[in-house]
Each structure stands twice: as C-alpha cells, then as structure tokens.
Write a protein that holds these residues in place. Sequence first.
Motif, mmCIF file in Angstrom:
data_model
loop_
_atom_site.group_PDB
_atom_site.id
_atom_site.type_symbol
_atom_site.label_atom_id
_atom_site.label_comp_id
_atom_site.label_asym_id
_atom_site.label_seq_id
_atom_site.Cartn_x
_atom_site.Cartn_y
_atom_site.Cartn_z
ATOM 1 N N LEU A 69 0.816 -1.225 0.000
ATOM 2 C CA LEU A 69 0.000 0.000 0.000
ATOM 3 C C LEU A 69 0.851 1.277 0.000
ATOM 4 O O LEU A 69 0.357 2.345 -0.357
ATOM 5 C CB LEU A 69 -0.941 0.005 1.215
ATOM 6 C CG LEU A 69 -2.110 -0.978 1.114
ATOM 7 C CD1 LEU A 69 -2.895 -1.006 2.420
ATOM 8 C CD2 LEU A 69 -3.057 -0.600 -0.020
ATOM 9 N N ASN A 70 2.135 1.165 0.412
ATOM 10 C CA ASN A 70 2.975 2.370 0.437
ATOM 11 C C ASN A 70 3.135 2.971 -0.960
ATOM 12 O O ASN A 70 3.332 4.162 -1.114
ATOM 13 C CB ASN A 70 4.368 2.049 1.008
ATOM 14 C CG ASN A 70 4.247 1.589 2.456
ATOM 15 O OD1 ASN A 70 3.283 1.951 3.122
ATOM 16 N ND2 ASN A 70 5.192 0.786 2.924
ATOM 17 N N TYR A 71 3.106 2.095 -1.977
ATOM 18 C CA TYR A 71 3.336 2.592 -3.344
ATOM 19 C C TYR A 71 2.035 2.738 -4.118
ATOM 20 O O TYR A 71 2.034 2.822 -5.322
ATOM 21 C CB TYR A 71 4.266 1.627 -4.100
ATOM 22 C CG TYR A 71 5.529 1.324 -3.360
ATOM 23 C CD1 TYR A 71 5.898 0.010 -3.059
ATOM 24 C CD2 TYR A 71 6.366 2.353 -2.930
ATOM 25 C CE1 TYR A 71 7.052 -0.268 -2.347
ATOM 26 C CE2 TYR A 71 7.523 2.078 -2.224
ATOM 27 C CZ TYR A 71 7.861 0.767 -1.934
ATOM 28 O OH TYR A 71 8.997 0.480 -1.225
ATOM 29 N N PHE A 72 0.916 2.701 -3.411
ATOM 30 C CA PHE A 72 -0.357 2.690 -4.145
ATOM 31 C C PHE A 72 -1.110 4.002 -3.935
ATOM 32 O O PHE A 72 -1.271 4.464 -2.812
ATOM 33 C CB PHE A 72 -1.224 1.513 -3.663
ATOM 34 C CG PHE A 72 -2.382 1.238 -4.565
ATOM 35 C CD1 PHE A 72 -3.593 1.903 -4.369
ATOM 36 C CD2 PHE A 72 -2.281 0.350 -5.632
ATOM 37 C CE1 PHE A 72 -4.668 1.674 -5.201
ATOM 38 C CE2 PHE A 72 -3.361 0.120 -6.465
ATOM 39 C CZ PHE A 72 -4.555 0.786 -6.252
ATOM 40 N N GLN A 91 -11.122 -4.496 8.660
ATOM 41 C CA GLN A 91 -9.723 -4.290 8.246
ATOM 42 C C GLN A 91 -9.590 -4.413 6.731
ATOM 43 O O GLN A 91 -8.911 -5.295 6.198
ATOM 44 C CB GLN A 91 -8.811 -5.290 8.958
ATOM 45 C CG GLN A 91 -8.848 -5.081 10.469
ATOM 46 C CD GLN A 91 -7.905 -5.979 11.205
ATOM 47 O OE1 GLN A 91 -7.790 -7.142 10.876
ATOM 48 N NE2 GLN A 91 -7.246 -5.486 12.223
ATOM 49 N N ILE A 92 -10.300 -3.505 6.066
ATOM 50 C CA ILE A 92 -10.268 -3.490 4.599
ATOM 51 C C ILE A 92 -10.149 -2.056 4.144
ATOM 52 O O ILE A 92 -10.451 -1.132 4.903
ATOM 53 C CB ILE A 92 -11.571 -4.065 3.990
ATOM 54 C CG1 ILE A 92 -12.753 -3.264 4.539
ATOM 55 C CG2 ILE A 92 -11.745 -5.526 4.261
ATOM 56 C CD1 ILE A 92 -13.927 -3.280 3.661
ATOM 57 N N LEU A 93 -9.713 -1.864 2.897
ATOM 58 C CA LEU A 93 -9.647 -0.512 2.350
ATOM 59 C C LEU A 93 -10.017 -0.568 0.872
ATOM 60 O O LEU A 93 -9.415 -1.338 0.113
ATOM 61 C CB LEU A 93 -8.231 0.047 2.534
ATOM 62 C CG LEU A 93 -8.052 1.487 2.061
ATOM 63 C CD1 LEU A 93 -8.855 2.442 2.943
ATOM 64 C CD2 LEU A 93 -6.599 1.894 2.087
ATOM 65 N N PRO A 94 -11.008 0.226 0.455
ATOM 66 C CA PRO A 94 -11.336 0.250 -0.972
ATOM 67 C C PRO A 94 -10.218 0.968 -1.737
ATOM 68 O O PRO A 94 -9.769 2.033 -1.285
ATOM 69 C CB PRO A 94 -12.651 1.044 -1.025
ATOM 70 C CG PRO A 94 -12.707 1.811 0.237
ATOM 71 C CD PRO A 94 -11.865 1.106 1.250
ATOM 72 N N ILE A 136 -2.655 -1.734 6.212
ATOM 73 C CA ILE A 136 -4.070 -1.372 5.980
ATOM 74 C C ILE A 136 -4.543 -0.371 7.027
ATOM 75 O O ILE A 136 -5.177 0.634 6.702
ATOM 76 C CB ILE A 136 -4.972 -2.635 5.973
ATOM 77 C CG1 ILE A 136 -4.802 -3.372 4.648
ATOM 78 C CG2 ILE A 136 -6.436 -2.268 6.184
ATOM 79 C CD1 ILE A 136 -5.772 -4.482 4.392
ATOM 80 N N MET A 137 -4.218 -0.622 8.319
ATOM 81 C CA MET A 137 -4.693 0.285 9.367
ATOM 82 C C MET A 137 -4.098 1.690 9.181
ATOM 83 O O MET A 137 -4.774 2.698 9.348
ATOM 84 C CB MET A 137 -4.369 -0.254 10.763
ATOM 85 C CG MET A 137 -5.139 -1.538 11.122
ATOM 86 S SD MET A 137 -6.850 -1.564 10.574
ATOM 87 C CE MET A 137 -7.718 -1.103 12.032
ATOM 88 N N GLU A 138 -2.820 1.759 8.782
ATOM 89 C CA GLU A 138 -2.194 3.076 8.518
ATOM 90 C C GLU A 138 -2.886 3.761 7.354
ATOM 91 O O GLU A 138 -3.215 4.945 7.401
ATOM 92 C CB GLU A 138 -0.700 2.894 8.186
ATOM 93 C CG GLU A 138 0.173 2.784 9.424
ATOM 94 C CD GLU A 138 1.613 2.368 9.058
ATOM 95 O OE1 GLU A 138 2.265 1.758 9.915
ATOM 96 O OE2 GLU A 138 2.051 2.634 7.901
ATOM 97 N N TYR A 144 -8.973 8.276 5.445
ATOM 98 C CA TYR A 144 -10.189 8.875 5.995
ATOM 99 C C TYR A 144 -9.934 10.194 6.721
ATOM 100 O O TYR A 144 -10.861 10.852 7.149
ATOM 101 C CB TYR A 144 -10.887 7.891 6.939
ATOM 102 C CG TYR A 144 -11.573 6.773 6.190
ATOM 103 C CD1 TYR A 144 -12.839 6.953 5.631
ATOM 104 C CD2 TYR A 144 -10.958 5.541 6.015
ATOM 105 C CE1 TYR A 144 -13.467 5.938 4.938
ATOM 106 C CE2 TYR A 144 -11.573 4.511 5.319
ATOM 107 C CZ TYR A 144 -12.832 4.723 4.783
ATOM 108 O OH TYR A 144 -13.457 3.711 4.091
ATOM 109 N N SER A 145 -8.624 10.564 6.895
ATOM 110 C CA SER A 145 -8.384 11.817 7.605
ATOM 111 C C SER A 145 -8.367 12.994 6.640
ATOM 112 O O SER A 145 -8.201 14.125 7.014
ATOM 113 C CB SER A 145 -7.060 11.747 8.362
ATOM 114 O OG SER A 145 -6.022 11.539 7.422
ATOM 115 N N GLN A 146 -8.530 12.694 5.311
ATOM 116 C CA GLN A 146 -8.596 13.786 4.346
ATOM 117 C C GLN A 146 -9.904 14.550 4.535
ATOM 118 O O GLN A 146 -10.853 14.025 5.105
ATOM 119 C CB GLN A 146 -8.505 13.207 2.927
ATOM 120 C CG GLN A 146 -7.067 12.852 2.608
ATOM 121 C CD GLN A 146 -6.971 11.832 1.484
ATOM 122 O OE1 GLN A 146 -7.969 11.441 0.924
ATOM 123 N NE2 GLN A 146 -5.768 11.418 1.173
ATOM 124 N N PRO A 147 -9.973 15.810 4.028
ATOM 125 C CA PRO A 147 -11.186 16.618 4.245
ATOM 126 C C PRO A 147 -12.440 15.870 3.818
ATOM 127 O O PRO A 147 -12.427 15.124 2.840
ATOM 128 C CB PRO A 147 -10.964 17.849 3.359
ATOM 129 C CG PRO A 147 -9.590 17.733 2.804
ATOM 130 C CD PRO A 147 -8.940 16.490 3.265
#
Length: 577
Positions: A69-72, A91-94, A136-138, A144-147
Amino acid sequence: MAAIGMSQRLGDLLVKEKVITKEQLDEALKVQRQTGGRLGAILVKLNFLTDEDVTNFLSRQYGVPAINLNYFEIDAAVVKLIPQETAKRYQILPLSRVGASLTIAMVDPTNVFAMDDIKFMTGFNIEPVVASETAIMEAIEKAYSQPAAPEEDLDSIVASISDGDADVELQNEQEEMGLSDLEKAAEEAPIVKLVNLILTDAVKRGASDIHIEPYEKEFRVRFRIDGVLQGIMNPPMKLKDAITSRIKIMSKLDISEKRLPQDGRIMMKMNLGGKKKQLDYRVSTLPTLFGEKIVLRLLDKENLRLDMTKLGFEPESLVKFEKAILKPYGMVLVTGPTGSGKTNTLYSSISQLNKPDTNIMTAEDPVEFQLAGVNQVQMKESIGLNFAAALRSFLRQDPNIILVGEIRDFETAEIAIKAALTGHLVLSTLHTNGAPETISRLMNMGIEPFLVATAVHLICAQRLVRRVCANCAQEVDMPYQALLDAGFEPEEAKTAKPKKGKGCTTCNNTGYKGRAGLYEVMEIDDEIRELILVGASALELKKKAIERGMLTLRRSGLIKVMAGITTLEEVARETVH
C-alpha cells in the motif's frame, strides 16, 4: 470466533510450509490468547516474520494478489463508498473501481462476511487483494483523515448502490409538510433514492420486516429474512434524521413528533424487473435513547398463501381443521406467538369459505391484506372502536362467519363465545404456547368451563420453522441417541436421514430458504369436553388429546425433519419435547 479459526488455519499452514517452526507458532498463540489480535500481526511483532512474508504467504495460499500500500495511490472518491467504521471493523480498504468491480485490500481474504457486506453496501463485485494489517490500518487512517467529502457526493454513493431496475412511485403522497429544514433534507434526491433502495431491496431478498436503528455511534439497517434478523447496511450517522423524516413523510406521520411512538402505512407501486408490483408497508416508530427506531412490516400479497394444502399441515391435521371450519357454527382458535403465521392460516380459512352466499365480517388490528368479498373492519382504540365494540355491531349485521383478530380480554372472549353458541362460525387468535393451554387461558379470563366446552370446536397451535435450502441440502449423520432424545421412535431413529443446507448463494450462506409451518390441531370431542367440564389441567388435556390422535408441535416438527423439510435445530428452537 472467526479470527481464532483463521489463526488456527494460518498458523498450521505456516508450520506446514516451514515458514515458521511449531515452537514459534505455540509462542505466538500463547501471546494471542493473552492479548487478542491477529496471529499474523503477532508473528510480525515477535520478529518471527516480516509483514511482507505474511502477505506473500496469504497471497500464494489463497491465490489472491498481494499489494504494497505504500506505493499505491488510493482513489479518494472510492474511499467514500465505505464508511470508516466498516473499513476498520473488517480491516479493509477500498482501492479502486473499474466498471462494476471494486478492488479492496484485505487482511483476511477468506472473510466472506466482509465481502458480502461490502458487496451489498456498494452494489459492486468485490475483487480482493491482500495487504498486511499494519499497512491497511495506517492507510485507513490516512485515507479517511482527508477533508470530508461535500454532501452532494451522496448522489454518487446512491447511484453506485442502486442497480436501476426498481423505479418507485409513492401513492397519494402528502402535499404539505411543516418543519421546512427536516422536510428539505428528507426530500433530497439521494435520501429519497436510499430509502427507496432499502424498501425495494427488502422485497428482492424476501424480507418480512425492516429494522432501522439508531445507536450512539452507528446507524444500522437490518432485514428479517425467514424469521431471522440479518445486518444489511450501516448508512452514515449524519443521514439519520433525513432518513427517519423521509420514512415518516412517506407514511404520513408527524415529522415534528419525536417523543411519542407513531404508526402509519406506506403504499407503493414498484417496477421490479419490468413487473409492476403493489407494495404495502406497516410502519411503526419508537423513540429510543439515540433517536427513533423504525420498523417496517412488509405486507406482500404475493407471499400470502391462501391454499390450505400448501401451508404445511400434516394430512390428518388438515382433515380435522377443514372439518371444523366447514361447520355452520362454533369457534375455531389459532394460537401461537407473534409472527408464527396465524393471520395466514385464518386468511386461508376465510378464502376457502368465501362464497357468494356467505357474509364474512372481520375485526382486525391492523387489516393486513385486503380480501375481495370480505367485510373488513380496522380497529381504532382512540375512538373506542375495539374488538368488543366491533363484535357487538357485527351481530346486528347478519353475519355467517366472524373473524376476530385477537381475543385479548374477557369482554371480547365473552361476546365471541356467545356468537359461536348462537349460530355463527367464529375464527380468532390467542397468544398461548400450545392447543391444550388455550382452554386454561380462556377459563383464566373468566369464561365458564361449560361455555368453553360447548362453543370451542377446534384449537390449532402453530409455529414457523425455516426450510432447508433445496439448492444446497445434504444428508447429515445424526447420532442415534440424539434422535431418540429429540423424540423420534427407536425405529424412526434408525432410518431417519435428516438434511441440512451447507450454505450457497441462493440462501445467502445460511442453509435455509423460506419457511414451513408446524401445526398442533386439537379437536374438542366428547371425551375432551368432559375433561374441560371437570376443570382438567392443560397437561391432562394434552395427554387425552394425544391419545385421541393429536400430533403435537414437536411431532409435527419431527415429521418435517424426516421429510428433509427442516432441521432438528429449528424444531428444537420452536417447540418443547
């Protein structure tokens, strides 16, 4: 529970593939028992593996691509499709969306519940990829912390959920509303679409009730399917008031009254797959700690089985029941808890008796289905129109058959019994556990034993059990003793071949699809009449009725287990031995 099961499998597989040693696994499991959490994360914490090892292993094992996910680059519009609570819980992320497919990163690619939930919530097909728990948690925190997204984006959410085959038209919608703000929010297109979607999806899934429930930190929608509640979606908290107001507007309730329970009705026409369908929902709102809980009971005419032979009566029970309702007078009682199909049995009886030369009158609270050629009266306690008042006036209306929705008190019971003794056939319901107990219940209400003995001709107790899904049913081996304990005869226990559904897409992985009735039909013949007159207990009545050939609810259930219609668990849940 699922997490532990998954750990067990993952741990054994890692040892089998020689990625870790048995000792390392035991140590990690010990830590897991003390602190909880996922085995993969614990193995990483103990430095037995790296995050990458775990994801690569899961990827190989389940044939699902792994992703770093770091490069995505995560698409912000896609993140909005799934609420943060849901993402954290599973514990998922779209990640991205192509056409009707949504790619999601998962810690556990075997979690079908998560995939099913997301599939329903978004309406897309889910393509899982594996990523490590920490990554995933990071990423969830970051994404979700974006405006916050502007409100209008709800439109795209609804557009993505809706599959476009259900256009809905509300009948005689209310013209004017008070409280302009609430009303405006409730009339916004996305809210209207979301509520329509909830109502139409319930029909598609064959639900009988919709529960919309506000809690402190979540807002959830559940459907009752085949008698069991299932979680369906968690709309965002900020839509709570708008959704509540929209449903209240549709059911003509007062949207400003939030402190008192209210009841209403929604009538809708819906286009389902090119077919026009008339829908009817009974709506009940109740003020709870965190807002109003709404329950909608779906009254679908097509689900009403009016053919008595298809309800699930055993042949000998059906013969007794039909004989009793074809008598010119007397009382036939149907008993059972709420939601056990009593209304359906009574409506089936009435539709069988509904001839041009018969005057049928019903007092119901509420009238659930309109039946052609039957005079149905809706109770209204607020103006004094209760069962007793309706019954009194019925007797002046020259009826042949009277249906009383429910006998709740002495007054109603007394008039109903008198009507049964003066040449009318009276059908009604009572809330008791079994047929013999109904006799004691009437006497406890204050009815004289000789009136009960002469007026009541038959009592039918019933329950609903879930049917084994025909698509995935398979025979199961049950221990002989377990079958005996359940109430099978020794001969039957030797040959019985119970079935169970293993779970498939047709039955939403529950193993059950549809419901069947269990029936206990007690005919009041001369021998039982004598017992009633001497004030016998429910137990003595039951013993005598069984001697006289009555099938108990448990027996009716066991017959259905032998026929592979339902399972022993369902019968045990609904009946006593």
